[in-house]
Design a protein around this motif. Structure first.
Motif, PDB file in Angstrom:
ATOM      1  N   GLY A 277       0.780  -1.237   0.000  1.00 15.69           N
ATOM      2  CA  GLY A 277       0.000   0.000   0.000  1.00 15.69           C
ATOM      3  C   GLY A 277       0.807   1.280   0.000  1.00 15.69           C
ATOM      4  O   GLY A 277       0.243   2.358  -0.191  1.00 15.69           O
ATOM      5  N   GLU A 278       2.147   1.189   0.194  1.00 15.27           N
ATOM      6  CA  GLU A 278       2.933   2.417   0.203  1.00 15.27           C
ATOM      7  C   GLU A 278       4.414   2.128   0.001  1.00 15.27           C
ATOM      8  O   GLU A 278       4.895   1.017   0.242  1.00 15.27           O
ATOM      9  N   VAL A 279       5.125   3.162  -0.437  1.00 15.83           N
ATOM     10  CA  VAL A 279       6.572   3.070  -0.609  1.00 15.83           C
ATOM     11  C   VAL A 279       7.189   4.399  -0.210  1.00 15.83           C
ATOM     12  O   VAL A 279       6.682   5.463  -0.554  1.00 15.83           O
ATOM     13  N   ARG A 280       8.278   4.342   0.569  1.00 13.04           N
ATOM     14  CA  ARG A 280       8.986   5.542   1.023  1.00 13.04           C
ATOM     15  C   ARG A 280      10.291   5.673   0.241  1.00 13.04           C
ATOM     16  O   ARG A 280      11.069   4.726   0.157  1.00 13.04           O
ATOM     17  N   VAL A 281      10.513   6.864  -0.337  1.00 11.31           N
ATOM     18  CA  VAL A 281      11.680   7.063  -1.196  1.00 11.31           C
ATOM     19  C   VAL A 281      12.335   8.409  -0.935  1.00 11.31           C
ATOM     20  O   VAL A 281      11.733   9.322  -0.373  1.00 11.31           O
ATOM     21  N   GLU A 282      13.592   8.525  -1.390  1.00  8.68           N
ATOM     22  CA  GLU A 282      14.263   9.813  -1.437  1.00  8.68           C
ATOM     23  C   GLU A 282      13.836  10.556  -2.706  1.00  8.68           C
ATOM     24  O   GLU A 282      13.328   9.942  -3.654  1.00  8.68           O
ATOM     25  N   PRO A 283      14.058  11.865  -2.761  1.00  6.28           N
ATOM     26  CA  PRO A 283      13.494  12.661  -3.868  1.00  6.28           C
ATOM     27  C   PRO A 283      14.111  12.392  -5.234  1.00  6.28           C
ATOM     28  O   PRO A 283      13.470  12.637  -6.257  1.00  6.28           O
ATOM     29  N   GLY A 284      15.358  11.886  -5.272  1.00  5.86           N
ATOM     30  CA  GLY A 284      16.018  11.679  -6.545  1.00  5.86           C
ATOM     31  C   GLY A 284      15.728  10.346  -7.209  1.00  5.86           C
ATOM     32  O   GLY A 284      16.255  10.064  -8.299  1.00  5.86           O
ATOM     33  N   VAL A 285      14.898   9.517  -6.593  1.00  2.00           N
ATOM     34  CA  VAL A 285      14.537   8.230  -7.191  1.00  2.00           C
ATOM     35  C   VAL A 285      13.789   8.460  -8.496  1.00  2.00           C
ATOM     36  O   VAL A 285      12.838   9.238  -8.553  1.00  2.00           O
ATOM     37  N   LYS A 286      14.208   7.762  -9.560  1.00  2.00           N
ATOM     38  CA  LYS A 286      13.493   7.867 -10.833  1.00  2.00           C
ATOM     39  C   LYS A 286      12.256   6.974 -10.795  1.00  2.00           C
ATOM     40  O   LYS A 286      12.311   5.824 -10.356  1.00  2.00           O
ATOM     41  N   LEU A 287      11.146   7.529 -11.267  1.00  2.00           N
ATOM     42  CA  LEU A 287       9.868   6.829 -11.143  1.00  2.00           C
ATOM     43  C   LEU A 287       9.813   5.578 -12.010  1.00  2.00           C
ATOM     44  O   LEU A 287       9.129   4.609 -11.659  1.00  2.00           O
ATOM     45  N   GLY A 288      10.524   5.568 -13.127  1.00  2.60           N
ATOM     46  CA  GLY A 288      10.565   4.371 -13.960  1.00  2.60           C
ATOM     47  C   GLY A 288      11.199   3.203 -13.219  1.00  2.60           C
ATOM     48  O   GLY A 288      10.697   2.074 -13.252  1.00  2.60           O
ATOM     49  N   MET A 289      12.308   3.487 -12.554  1.00  4.11           N
ATOM     50  CA  MET A 289      12.976   2.465 -11.764  1.00  4.11           C
ATOM     51  C   MET A 289      12.098   2.021 -10.596  1.00  4.11           C
ATOM     52  O   MET A 289      11.994   0.830 -10.287  1.00  4.11           O
ATOM     53  N   LEU A 290      11.432   2.990  -9.965  1.00  8.34           N
ATOM     54  CA  LEU A 290      10.577   2.674  -8.833  1.00  8.34           C
ATOM     55  C   LEU A 290       9.399   1.810  -9.259  1.00  8.34           C
ATOM     56  O   LEU A 290       9.056   0.823  -8.592  1.00  8.34           O
ATOM     57  N   GLU A 291       8.765   2.161 -10.370  1.00 14.14           N
ATOM     58  CA  GLU A 291       7.646   1.367 -10.884  1.00 14.14           C
ATOM     59  C   GLU A 291       8.094  -0.064 -11.198  1.00 14.14           C
ATOM     60  O   GLU A 291       7.402  -1.036 -10.872  1.00 14.14           O
ATOM     61  N   LYS A 292       9.247  -0.211 -11.816  1.00 16.89           N
ATOM     62  CA  LYS A 292       9.774  -1.539 -12.136  1.00 16.89           C
ATOM     63  C   LYS A 292      10.002  -2.357 -10.868  1.00 16.89           C
ATOM     64  O   LYS A 292       9.632  -3.534 -10.784  1.00 16.89           O
ATOM     65  N   SER A 293      10.607  -1.727  -9.883  1.00 16.15           N
ATOM     66  CA  SER A 293      10.884  -2.409  -8.620  1.00 16.15           C
ATOM     67  C   SER A 293       9.591  -2.807  -7.907  1.00 16.15           C
ATOM     68  O   SER A 293       9.468  -3.912  -7.371  1.00 16.15           O
ATOM     69  N   LEU A 294       8.621  -1.909  -7.909  1.00 15.56           N
ATOM     70  CA  LEU A 294       7.335  -2.211  -7.274  1.00 15.56           C
ATOM     71  C   LEU A 294       6.650  -3.385  -7.963  1.00 15.56           C
ATOM     72  O   LEU A 294       6.149  -4.306  -7.297  1.00 15.56           O
TER      73      LEU A 294
END
Length: 448
Positions: free
Chosen positions: A110-127
């Motif tokens: 239901g949630e993910v905590r990240v630093e501001p420089g995380v690229k959303l493409g990488m984050l979406e892939k990881s999720l």
């Protein structure tokens, strides 16, 4: 900028972390403001005095404290995919590049905590590898950063189901204030409105907690229509069909599809198209809807190929404008909300008034629980005066225009929240050092 100031920066940062070369600072001080010929002229010569690349929050706090001491403007940069000059320094100063602040801190259902420089493409892939996905992300997600999206964005892919950033898609922010000793704030609930889409004027976003949802197997399709009205009615019905799980419904009037050169073999001459992402389990139900509105599916990307190679989301939201600019540099755009109860009439009035000056492009979304025909129309630009005439006409027939040809926060659609943002800025940034000049009004002017 004084040599002593640079020396103080280099006392806790390496040579590689402090960039003063004028050509490079100029390059790093740009975003996609050139989408607007008006902003291109206003911002082309603006740049930071220095760009710094911190490695952690300790260095961020030191930079903010030093800037406060020397009364230097500070701005924050992600991947610079914004369109309104959000990161462009109007008064020089320090531009903080967040690219090294790129950790995924915690991922849970239901949630993910990240630093501001995380690229959303990488984050979406990881999720997705962990059975989840982002609820919303911009069409620039491969490059866009988490902090940049929260600071300068609003909605995107997924907004047809989940709304905008402020509709619960940001759960919490950790903020550093611009004071002699930066204070750390934990922000949630309604107070988030003072930080989301505020261009970094109210504090540095140190951490973000995004809402996530369960991973869905998405199928992408292009559907072609002879009549523009059929494409719009199909899009509206699909948007309202809550039994069909969807991530995107994007309607493009011809000749917009002709600008999509990599899709040329799937595009038919003079046909209006709808680009959609739906749950693969709903394909049969979708086909019945396509036939009902006299459409034809011209291309399908199956779920197993989702975001592998060609992806249709690259032709939606403001990516549509980018393809148009690549094809014709005289094109520009507006941002608008049409009235769901009369948008067909509004479209017809525009067609009659402006003919080939104005091409319709809708990205349907949910706002306050209601379906909204949100629009990023393409405009054949001639002069600022003519653009103003187009805006005035749209507003005269009940279309709300969010002006993308200004760098002022309150003129770009945030006027309803600007007094609250200013109160927050006054508290967190008492010397107006955070992105100064991007808010053109004061609290006293609003009260007066």
């Amino acid at each position: 900028m004084s040599l002593s100031y640079i020396s103080e920066l280099k006392a806790f940062l390496t040579e590689e972390q402090v960039i003063t070369n004028p050509a490079l600072t100029q390059k790093l001080s740009r975003d996609y403001y050139w989408y607007s010929p008006i902003l291109e002229e206003e911002l082309k010569d603006k740049k930071a005095d220095v760009v710094v690349i911190p490695k952690n929050l300790v260095e961020i706090e030191q930079i903010l404290a030093l800037a406060f001491k020397h009364k230097q403007p500070v701005l924050f940069k992600g991947s610079a995919t914004g369109n309104y000059g959000q990161i462009v320094p109007l008064q020089g100063g320090i531009l903080i590049d967040t690219k090294l602040l790129n950790k995924v801190i915690e991922m849970k259902p239901g949630e993910v905590r990240v630093e501001p420089g995380v690229k959303l493409g990488m984050l979406e892939k990881s999720l997705r590898e962990n059975g989840q996905e982002l609820c919303i992300f911009p069409s620039t997600y491969l490059k866009a950063t988490a902090g940049g999206f929260v600071s300068g964005g609003s909605g995107g892919i997924g907004s047809i189901t989940w709304g905008n950033l402020w509709d619960g898609n940001v759960i919490e922010l950790t903020i550093l204030t611009m004071e002699e000793k930066p204070n750390k704030l934990i922000i949630s609930g309604n107070e988030l409105l003072n930080y989301i889409h505020s261009y970094g004027t109210t504090g540095f976003i140190a951490e973000i907690v995004f809402r996530t949802s369960e991973k869905t197997e998405w199928t992408q399709k292009i559907v072609a229509f002879e009549k523009l009205e059929d494409s719009l009615r199909f899009s509206e019905e699909l948007a309202y069909e809550f039994a069909i799980q969807k991530r995107s419904v994007s309607t493009c009037e011809w000749p917009i599809p002709s600008f999509f050169k990599p899709l040329s073999k799937f595009i038919q001459e003079d046909k209006h198209i709808v680009i959609i992402e739906i749950n693969e389990e709903a394909c049969d139900q979708l086909q019945r809807l396509v036939e009902e509105w006299n459409g034809k599916v011209t291309h399908t990307i199956p779920a197993e190929q989702y975001h592998k190679g060609l992806t249709l989301s690259d032709y939606t939201w403001n990516h549509t404008t980018l393809w148009a600019l690549n094809a014709n540099e005289q094109m520009t755009y507006l941002q608008a909300s049409f009235d769901l109860n009369r948008y067909i009439d509004q479209v017809e009035l525009i067609q009659k008034q402006f003919k080939d000056e104005f091409y319709q492009h809708f990205d349907w979304m949910l706002m306050d629980g209601k379906v909204v025909p949100q629009s990023i129309p393409l405009i054949r630009f001639t002069t600022k005066e003519r653009l103003d005439e187009i805006v005035c006409f749209c507003e005269s027939i009940g279309i709300k225009i969010f002006n993308p040809h200004t760098y002022l926060l309150e003129e770009g659609g945030w006027e309803a929240h600007i007094s609250s943002v200013l109160r927050t800025k006054e508290k967190n940034d008492p010397h107006d050092l955070l992105n100064p000049g991007k808010i053109g009004v004061t609290l006293s002017e609003i009260v007066d």
